[in-house]
Write a protein that holds these residues in place. Structure first.
Motif, short mmCIF file in Angstrom:
data_model
loop_
_atom_site.label_atom_id
_atom_site.label_comp_id
_atom_site.label_asym_id
_atom_site.label_seq_id
_atom_site.Cartn_x
_atom_site.Cartn_y
_atom_site.Cartn_z
N ILE A 91 0.82 -1.21 0.00
CA ILE A 91 0.00 0.00 0.00
C ILE A 91 0.86 1.26 0.00
CG2 ILE A 91 -1.71 1.30 1.32
CD1 ILE A 91 -2.90 -1.30 2.26
N VAL A 92 1.87 1.33 0.87
CA VAL A 92 2.67 2.55 0.98
C VAL A 92 3.44 2.81 -0.30
CG1 VAL A 92 4.54 3.67 2.22
CG2 VAL A 92 2.85 2.30 3.48
N ARG A 93 4.08 1.79 -0.84
CA ARG A 93 4.86 1.97 -2.07
C ARG A 93 3.94 2.32 -3.25
NH1 ARG A 93 8.34 -3.06 -3.68
NH2 ARG A 93 6.28 -3.83 -4.31
N THR A 94 2.80 1.64 -3.32
CA THR A 94 1.87 1.94 -4.40
C THR A 94 1.32 3.36 -4.29
OG1 THR A 94 1.22 -0.39 -4.51
CG2 THR A 94 -0.28 1.22 -5.49
N ALA A 95 1.01 3.81 -3.06
CA ALA A 95 0.50 5.16 -2.85
C ALA A 95 1.54 6.20 -3.26
CB ALA A 95 0.11 5.36 -1.39
N ALA A 96 2.81 5.95 -2.95
CA ALA A 96 3.86 6.89 -3.33
C ALA A 96 4.00 6.99 -4.84
CB ALA A 96 5.19 6.46 -2.70
N GLU A 97 3.93 5.85 -5.53
CA GLU A 97 4.01 5.87 -6.99
C GLU A 97 2.80 6.57 -7.60
OE1 GLU A 97 6.54 4.94 -8.89
OE2 GLU A 97 7.67 4.51 -7.05
N ASP A 98 1.64 6.36 -6.98
CA ASP A 98 0.44 7.02 -7.50
C ASP A 98 0.54 8.53 -7.35
OD1 ASP A 98 -0.67 4.64 -8.22
OD2 ASP A 98 -1.95 4.45 -6.46
N LEU A 99 1.06 9.01 -6.24
CA LEU A 99 1.19 10.45 -6.04
C LEU A 99 2.17 11.06 -7.06
CD1 LEU A 99 1.20 10.69 -2.14
CD2 LEU A 99 -0.66 11.27 -3.72
N LYS A 100 3.24 10.33 -7.35
CA LYS A 100 4.17 10.79 -8.40
C LYS A 100 3.45 10.88 -9.74
CE LYS A 100 8.34 8.84 -6.25
NZ LYS A 100 9.43 7.83 -6.40
N GLY A 101 2.59 9.88 -10.00
CA GLY A 101 1.85 9.90 -11.25
C GLY A 101 0.87 11.05 -11.31
N VAL A 102 0.22 11.36 -10.20
CA VAL A 102 -0.70 12.50 -10.15
C VAL A 102 0.04 13.79 -10.47
CG1 VAL A 102 -2.14 13.90 -8.63
CG2 VAL A 102 -2.33 11.41 -8.57
N TRP A 103 1.22 13.97 -9.89
CA TRP A 103 2.01 15.18 -10.15
C TRP A 103 2.42 15.26 -11.62
CZ3 TRP A 103 3.37 19.83 -8.72
CH2 TRP A 103 4.52 20.40 -9.25
N ARG A 104 2.91 14.15 -12.17
CA ARG A 104 3.35 14.15 -13.57
C ARG A 104 2.19 14.42 -14.52
NH1 ARG A 104 2.63 10.37 -17.02
NH2 ARG A 104 2.26 8.75 -15.45
N LEU A 105 1.07 13.76 -14.28
CA LEU A 105 -0.07 13.94 -15.17
C LEU A 105 -0.66 15.34 -15.05
CD1 LEU A 105 -2.06 12.71 -17.16
CD2 LEU A 105 -3.35 11.79 -15.24
N GLY A 106 -0.75 15.86 -13.82
CA GLY A 106 -1.26 17.20 -13.64
C GLY A 106 -0.41 18.25 -14.34
N ARG A 107 0.90 18.07 -14.28
CA ARG A 107 1.80 19.01 -14.96
C ARG A 107 1.62 18.94 -16.47
NH1 ARG A 107 7.96 18.09 -13.66
NH2 ARG A 107 7.38 16.12 -14.67
N ALA A 108 1.50 17.71 -17.02
CA ALA A 108 1.32 17.56 -18.46
C ALA A 108 0.02 18.19 -18.94
CB ALA A 108 1.37 16.08 -18.83
N LEU A 109 -1.05 18.03 -18.15
CA LEU A 109 -2.32 18.63 -18.53
C LEU A 109 -2.27 20.15 -18.43
CD1 LEU A 109 -4.75 16.15 -16.73
CD2 LEU A 109 -4.41 16.37 -19.19
#
Length: 457
Positions: A237-255
């Motif tokens: 859960i912790v590792r997956t949550a950290a990767e998801d937050l990185k993805g949210v930041w990357r995707l938000g920046r691209a949009l």
């Protein structure tokens, strides 16, 4: 009306054929990693369910994510023993990587996936894919957070799931309810355009795909599901949550910077009912009615406030006349700019004078209503007066809109000239042209009233 696909955008959705020649209608992918114990019983259970209940041809694809136990051998045995099952071996881990590999090669028009533990009740599978087969939707997801869903899981997983979806709604403006449920489907024509834009190869793959589809205006269908948590789940859960937050930041920046070609996911004009205006309604009328209603609500509140302020000193009739006069001037100015799109000062005084004539009509209606109320009751309460004035203003509002549109701000349709001039006028010899403000309805350069019917490119 333009119905064909512009450029390389998506074609219009159509109902899929019940029997595609030589190909299944549905391809269900099951990503697995070291699942030698659970793989065979789960696949057989899914195969049995589809055989008994699914009315279309189907395929089950096992995507082995670099398993190090006997999972590849079990998958090969299922491939050989069941004609609707096939297996695919990948040498790298990642659920997103597995789905991309299978979906990119599949010939089925509807692509789905589910977790190997089958936590989601299989009775939701047909409702999941039916909107995609019918042409109603582009993607479909199972939701554990819908009100009618029935979910059994611990408080830790429940908190993480809900917190993650709150983050998506606040940071990426996501409107879908459950991004992480391992129960999703997509039309193949959408996947062909969507998958090249999705960068993640792990657990964030689902979220990224859904956010991009939603931002592009594709339709996402949600199905409430019954879901029982697997107590032996090996998700970190912790590792997956950290990767998801990185993805949210990357995707938000691209949009935010517009780095993604979301126009490639657009449906052609006419596929979405919102693209088709109401029949027999003049172009622009719907927008004008909406703007007039907004201005009308604000003006009515302003009028009632002024009436309440003027009432003690001027009496009912005097307060009504003063409040209506002030609010009428503001109403005409607001409708001139917001409802009918007239800018600049040209004819502003004329429009206000015409607006005062419209005001006189409203004054007659409201004053007459107050007079009738006074005759009927003798001495009405302030609340009763306000109620009567609101009803009278509603009647006056309809008449006001018709007068504003037909008389104060009429649409001018300018016929196209027979031939355009071959050369520009010489400013040294041609007399200057007295051009009106481009936003003025009487200006020949104003194109807002002309028919801008979409044409085929």
């Amino acid at each position: 009306m333009r119905t064909e696909t512009p450029g390389d955008a998506l074609p219009a959705r159509e109902h899929l054929p019940a029997r595609a020649a030589g190909a299944p209608v549905l391809d269900v992918t099951i990503p697995v990693y070291n699942e030698e114990q659970d793989l065979a019983p789960c696949v057989r259970r899914l195969h049995d369910h589809l055989t008994r209940t699914f009315p279309y041809a189907f395929r089950i694809t096992i995507a082995d994510n670099a398993s190090t136990d006997a999972t590849p051998a079990v998958a090969a045995g299922l491939d050989a023993g069941l004609p609707e099952v096939r297996s695919l071996r990948l040498e790298e881990k990642g659920r997103g990587r597995a789905l991309r590999a299978v979906w990119s090669r599949s010939d089925a028009p509807v692509l789905a996936y589910m977790d190997v533990d089958l936590s989601t009740d299989l009775n939701a599978l047909l409702p999941l894919v039916a909107p995609l087969i019918s042409g109603h939707s582009d993607l479909a997801i199972g939701s554990r957070l819908a009100r009618s869903s029935r979910v059994v899981r611990g408080p830790k997983r429940e908190f993480v799931s809900r917190a993650y979806n709150v983050i998506l709604k606040s940071s990426l403006s996501a409107r879908f309810s459950d991004a992480q449920c391992g129960f999703k489907a997509v039309r193949r024509d959408v996947a062909e355009r969507l998958l090249p834009m999705v960068e993640d190869t792990g657990w964030f793959f689902d979220t990224e795909m859904l956010v991009l589809a939603e931002r592009a205006g594709l339709r996402i269908h949600e199905v409430p599901v019954d879901w029982v948590d697997d107590p032996d789940s090996r998700v970190h859960i912790v590792r997956t949550a950290a990767e998801d937050l990185k993805g949210v930041w990357r995707l938000g920046r691209a949009l935010a910077v517009g780095a993604l070609p979301l126009d490639r996911l657009a449906r052609p004009f006419g596929d979405d009912p919102r693209d088709r205006g109401p029949a027999e309604v003049p172009r622009g009328l719907v927008r004008q009615v909406a703007g007039f209603c907004v201005v009308g609500v604000v003006s009515t509140l302003f009028y009632l406030l002024l009436y309440s302020l003027f009432r003690p000193g001027l009496g009912a009739q005097g307060a009504n006349a003063a409040a209506l006069l002030v609010s009428a001037v503001a109403n005409t100015a607001a409708n001139r700019r917001l409802t009918f799109g007239v800018r600049g000062r040209r004819r502003a005084v004329r429009h206000q004078l015409q607006g005062l004539v419209v005001f006189a009509v409203g004054l007659a209606l409201t004053s007459g209503s107050l007079a009738a109320l006074d005759t009927a009751t003798g001495s009405a309460s302030h609340t009763t007066e306000l109620a009567v004035l609101i009803a009278a203003n509603l009647a006056a509002t309809v008449l006001r809109f018709l007068l504003l549109r037909a008389w104060v701000f009429p649409e001018r349709r300018i016929p196209a000239p027979a031939a355009a001039p071959l050369t520009a006028p010489d400013s040294r010899t041609d007399p200057p042209t007295d051009r009106a403000d481009p936003g003025d309805p009487g200006d020949p350069t104003d194109m807002t009233g002309m028919n801008d019917e979409r044409t085929t490119r």
